[in-house]
Write a protein that holds these residues in place. Sequence first.
Motif, mmCIF file in Angstrom:
data_model
loop_
_atom_site.group_PDB
_atom_site.id
_atom_site.type_symbol
_atom_site.label_atom_id
_atom_site.label_comp_id
_atom_site.label_asym_id
_atom_site.label_seq_id
_atom_site.Cartn_x
_atom_site.Cartn_y
_atom_site.Cartn_z
ATOM 1 N N GLU A 256 0.847 -1.185 0.000
ATOM 2 C CA GLU A 256 0.000 0.000 0.000
ATOM 3 C C GLU A 256 0.894 1.251 0.000
ATOM 4 O OE1 GLU A 256 -3.253 0.047 -0.206
ATOM 5 O OE2 GLU A 256 -3.393 -2.143 -0.246
ATOM 6 N N PRO A 257 0.311 2.404 -0.363
ATOM 7 C CA PRO A 257 1.107 3.641 -0.302
ATOM 8 C C PRO A 257 1.750 3.830 1.071
ATOM 9 C CG PRO A 257 -0.962 4.041 -1.425
ATOM 10 C CD PRO A 257 -1.040 2.641 -0.876
ATOM 11 N N LEU A 258 2.998 4.260 1.086
ATOM 12 C CA LEU A 258 3.771 4.412 2.316
ATOM 13 C C LEU A 258 3.542 5.811 2.890
ATOM 14 C CD1 LEU A 258 7.098 2.778 1.108
ATOM 15 C CD2 LEU A 258 5.030 1.698 1.973
ATOM 16 N N TRP A 259 3.067 5.866 4.123
ATOM 17 C CA TRP A 259 2.714 7.126 4.751
ATOM 18 C C TRP A 259 3.778 7.539 5.763
ATOM 19 C CZ3 TRP A 259 -1.676 10.035 3.654
ATOM 20 C CH2 TRP A 259 -2.580 9.434 2.751
ATOM 21 N N LEU A 260 3.830 8.824 5.984
ATOM 22 C CA LEU A 260 4.730 9.371 6.991
ATOM 23 C C LEU A 260 4.187 9.108 8.389
ATOM 24 C CD1 LEU A 260 5.485 12.753 5.239
ATOM 25 C CD2 LEU A 260 7.146 10.930 5.630
ATOM 26 N N THR A 261 5.095 8.841 9.311
ATOM 27 C CA THR A 261 4.738 8.636 10.715
ATOM 28 C C THR A 261 5.659 9.487 11.584
ATOM 29 O OG1 THR A 261 6.250 6.774 11.022
ATOM 30 C CG2 THR A 261 4.044 6.265 10.207
ATOM 31 N N GLU A 262 5.488 9.400 12.865
ATOM 32 C CA GLU A 262 6.304 10.209 13.776
ATOM 33 C C GLU A 262 7.768 9.805 13.763
ATOM 34 O OE1 GLU A 262 5.236 7.518 17.727
ATOM 35 O OE2 GLU A 262 4.648 9.638 17.622
ATOM 36 N N THR A 263 8.083 8.608 13.268
ATOM 37 C CA THR A 263 9.483 8.168 13.202
ATOM 38 C C THR A 263 10.126 8.479 11.857
ATOM 39 O OG1 THR A 263 8.811 5.961 12.455
ATOM 40 C CG2 THR A 263 9.069 6.297 14.831
ATOM 41 N N SER A 264 9.378 9.064 10.923
ATOM 42 C CA SER A 264 9.938 9.393 9.605
ATOM 43 C C SER A 264 11.001 10.474 9.761
ATOM 44 C CB SER A 264 8.831 9.878 8.666
ATOM 45 O OG SER A 264 7.833 8.878 8.529
ATOM 46 N N LEU A 274 13.114 15.126 11.929
ATOM 47 C CA LEU A 274 11.943 14.262 11.917
ATOM 48 C C LEU A 274 10.752 14.937 11.239
ATOM 49 C CD1 LEU A 274 12.206 12.835 15.545
ATOM 50 C CD2 LEU A 274 13.000 11.774 13.419
ATOM 51 N N PHE A 275 9.763 14.133 10.980
ATOM 52 C CA PHE A 275 8.540 14.582 10.314
ATOM 53 C C PHE A 275 7.824 15.649 11.156
ATOM 54 C CE2 PHE A 275 3.871 13.525 10.051
ATOM 55 C CZ PHE A 275 3.628 14.312 8.922
ATOM 56 N N ASP A 276 7.439 16.722 10.476
ATOM 57 C CA ASP A 276 6.728 17.830 11.117
ATOM 58 C C ASP A 276 5.324 17.889 10.513
ATOM 59 O OD1 ASP A 276 5.780 20.112 12.257
ATOM 60 O OD2 ASP A 276 7.416 21.404 11.563
ATOM 61 N N MET A 277 4.300 17.647 11.303
ATOM 62 C CA MET A 277 2.929 17.599 10.787
ATOM 63 C C MET A 277 2.442 18.950 10.304
ATOM 64 S SD MET A 277 1.042 15.016 13.441
ATOM 65 C CE MET A 277 -0.486 15.244 12.540
ATOM 66 N N SER A 278 3.103 20.034 10.679
ATOM 67 C CA SER A 278 2.665 21.351 10.271
ATOM 68 C C SER A 278 3.192 21.767 8.912
ATOM 69 C CB SER A 278 3.089 22.383 11.320
ATOM 70 O OG SER A 278 4.497 22.448 11.405
ATOM 71 N N CYS A 279 4.074 20.952 8.327
ATOM 72 C CA CYS A 279 4.676 21.294 7.035
ATOM 73 C C CYS A 279 4.017 20.499 5.916
ATOM 74 C CB CYS A 279 6.179 21.012 7.063
ATOM 75 S SG CYS A 279 7.084 22.064 8.219
ATOM 76 N N PRO A 280 4.107 20.991 4.681
ATOM 77 C CA PRO A 280 3.458 20.322 3.551
ATOM 78 C C PRO A 280 4.015 18.923 3.299
ATOM 79 C CG PRO A 280 4.139 22.549 2.975
ATOM 80 C CD PRO A 280 4.772 22.233 4.289
#
Length: 862
Positions: A256-264, A274-280
Motif C-alpha cells: 500500500e502507499p507508504l505514509w509518513l509517521t512520527e518516526t519518519s 523528523l517529520f513535522d505535521m505542520s509542514c506540507p
Amino acid sequence: MQEQIPSWDSAGADLDLGSEPTWSSPERPPQSSETVPQDLHEPGYSEFCESIQEEGGAFYQIGGDLFVVNGWDPQKKISKSSWHHLQRTTIGDSLVTVCQCPLSRPDGACVHQQFLTDYGEELFLFDAAFTNETEAVLFSQQELQEDIYLNHFPSTSPNSRSLGGRVIVEYSGDDTGSGRWVCAKDSGTHSCSHINKCQDLLQRLDPNQEIVPRGRRVALERGAVSYLPISPPLWASLESDPQLYERSPALEAAPEPLWLTETSSCCCSDPRRLFDMSCPIVRMQCTVYGLHRAWETTIKLQACSNSSCRHRFIGPDGREHGIFNYNNRRLFSHDLLDEYTSAYTSSETPFSAWVSVVSRRYKVHSGPLSFVTAEAFQDVWFAYVKLQYLDGSMMCPRCGPSPENTIWDGVTLAFNRKHLLPTLEPPTTMQPESVERTTTRYISNQQLLVDRKIRRLVRRVITGTPLTMEALKRGIRGVQPEADDEGEDEDEDEDEDDEHTEGTGSRAERVAARARAEMLERLNAIPVALEGLNQVCLSLGRLFDTNFGEGAVALNKIAPDVYRRFFIQISAEESVIQMTTKPAQDALEAFVTAPTARNASMLVEIPAVHELLSYEKGLGNAFPDITVDVCRWILNRGRAVLNSLIKGPQPPELLDSGVQKPWEQTGCCYGLAKIRERPQYPKLKHNVSNDVGGKRGAKCSKFYSQYGERHLTGGIMCVWCTHSICYGFHCIPKGEGRNDVFSALITRWEKAPKRVIYDFACALGPYCMTREPAFFCNTQFLIDDFHSVGHTKCSPAAFLKSHCNVDPRLAYINSSAGECGNSGLGRIRKSVSYMSQARAILYSRVFLCIWNRQRIQALHKP
C-alpha cells in the motif's frame, strides 16, 4: 494546523499521483526555491548522484581543477564505460566548468557539471598534491583476477595541454605492460603517442612495490532513510533477542502507499530531522523490490528543512512493514535482503553472482521491472545490516562470557592494502597512555635442566632403537645378508650393471657403519649424561641409571615407554613453566608433601609425571622414594623460574569505563569490551617489529606460509570456544604473530583463560610469560591436534593430545573449532579481498554473528 496525515492503510484521494510531487496543503507553499529540489525538474540527475554514491559511476579528481568521469546514459539512467575529462576554473567572479561528454552544451550544464557545481566546495577542495600533470598518470586500477589489472591513464597530446588534447588510455594485463592497450582516440597501438607515454610510465613504476593510483575517487557519503534497529532474520533469531517490533509477513504483493509517521526522518544530519505535521507533504512514485519481483507504489514525503540538504526528503522508515527505505526512491523488502545474508553465509556467494540469480528470478515471474545492479544492491545491503540487531551473538550460552578453554586461529581473510585506513586499531596498537614495563627483560636458562650439553646427551641416549647389549653385538658384527645376495646375483648374471651393484653394496656398508658409530656414541654418552644428572639431583640420576644406564644395557633391559617420555620432557628445550604452571606446581607440592594415590591423580596437568606415577603405583603399594624426590626437584626448579618471572609488576590496572571506539573503524570486534591498554616493553628487542610472518620461532621447526596474498592485509585473528562459537576477531594490518593473541588477551580478558590453544602455542607461552607472568601464570598454552604433527622439536607438554591421554575431561574440547571456523570463513575470502576496509569488517562480522547464532540455536535443541 494541517490535518492529521492518514495512516498506512488509508487512501489519500485528495492528492494527485504521479512522478511530479504536489503539495498536500496549497495554502502552505514552499518558503524558497530551495524547498523544491532541483532533481525534480531535471530527470536523471538524482539517479546520477545515486550512481556516484553507489560507485556504479566514477568521478575521479586527477588534478587541482581536473577530473575524469564516466559517461552517462540519460535514457537508461546508468553509467557508461566511456571516459571524459572535466575541468573547472575561476574567471573573474564566475566559476566555469567545461566537460568533454556529449551531454555538455554551451547553453546548459550536463550532469557532471551540475554535480561539480553542487558538491565542488564540499568534496573537491584544492589540494597541492593534485596539481595538473602534463604527462600521463595512473588514476584507476581494478583487479580483474590475481595479478591481472584494468588500468586507466589520462594522457596529453604532444603539442597540446588543453582539455581537448587530453585522452584516456586503457590497459588490461599484469604490471609488465605486455597486456592489451587501447587509446580512446587513436586505434594504432605502436604509432599512438598517448599509449607510448603510458607504457613508459608503467615501466618506470617499481614492479616490486604495490602500484598506487594517483587519482582520488570521490563518492557521496549518504546514509539510508531507514534508521531504526532491525530484527535479525527469523531463521537466525535467538530467544534472548529483544522484540523491536512486530514482524510483518513476507512481501508477496504490491504494498500500500507508504505514509509518513512520527518516526519518519531525513538522513542528511545527525541528529535527524523528523517529520513535522505542520509542514506540507508531497507524493512521489517509488519502487519496492521484493524477493520475486518489484512493484511501483506511492510514497509520502516531506521536504527537509535543512538548508544544506540537497535533493532529499523526510521519508518513512518502513521497518514495521518489513520494508527498508534506502533513498525514498528505492525500497527493499527485509526478506530480500535477508535472502542474500542466508546465501553468502551458507556458501560462497559474491554479490554479482547473487544479483544475477535474482535478476533471472524477476524475469521468470514476468515482473515489469528489472532488478538493480550488483553495485547498487551492495550499497543497500551494507546500509541494511548496519541497522540489523546482531548483538549478543559473540558469547556461548554454555561457556559464559569468559570461557576457560579458548582456541585461537589466524584466518587469511584480508582486503587490499590500498584500502587500509589509519583508523584500523588492532589490540597490538600502542597507546600514549600505555604503561611502560622498563624492568621487563628476557630471562635465560628457564629449562628444567640448565646445562644444554646434558639435555642433548640425555636425549641422545634415549632416542632411537632401545640400547641393549644384544643390539650392540648385532651392530658390531655388521651382518649384511642383502649385500651378499647382491654379490651372488652379480656372479650369475654378468650382464648386470656392475657399477650400480657396487654402488649399492658400498652404500649398505656406509649405512651399517653409521649405525655402529651411532650406537657406540650413544653408549659413550651414558656416563657423561649420568654424571650431569647426579650433579643436579641424585635421585634423578638413579632413575636414569636404573632404566638407561650401562647396567641396564648389559642386562638387555628395555625401559618402559613412560620413562622414555618422562626423560624426553625432563630434557626439553623449553621453559619449565610449559610443563608446570602455577596450578600444576600447587598440585605437585601437595603430592610431595603427602605422596598418596589421590594426590598423584591430581597431577593431570603434568602428563609425564602423572603417567610415571600411575605406572609405578601399579607395581607396588607405595611410590618409590627416588620418584618422590625427583618430583620435589621438579617443584623446586619450577618455583624458582616462576618466582624469577613474577617478581616484576602485576597486571596493568583496569581502564575507567568510558566510550569504546567503534569496531567499524578499529576492526577490533570482540564480545568483551576493552578493559586495559597493551603495555609497552622497551627493553624487549622483539616486542613487535619482528613478530609477524615467515618463520615464527627458532626452536620450533614448524614453518608458516605468508598469511594473505600479495597486496592484501594480514587477515584476521579469531578466538573460539569449544562449541565453535566465535568470541570475536580483529583485523591484522601486516601479518599474524604471537603479539596478536597476547594483546587481545591482555586488553579484553579480566582473568586469563585456563587454556589457550593455538597452532604456535609452543612460542606463545614464553612470549606471554616474559611480558605478563602474573596474568598468565595459571594458563596452559597448548597446540591443537591438527597442527601438533608439524611441531617435531616441541615437547609433549605443549600438545593438547598429551593432556587428553591423562585427563579424559579434555576430550570435550574441540581443538579443531578454529579450523572449522576457518573453513567457514573461506566462503567469503574472495569477496572480502575486493572490499574496502569498512565493508570488509562489517561483512566479516555479519558472517560470524550468523555462524554463532546457528550454533547457539543447535545448543538449545533437545
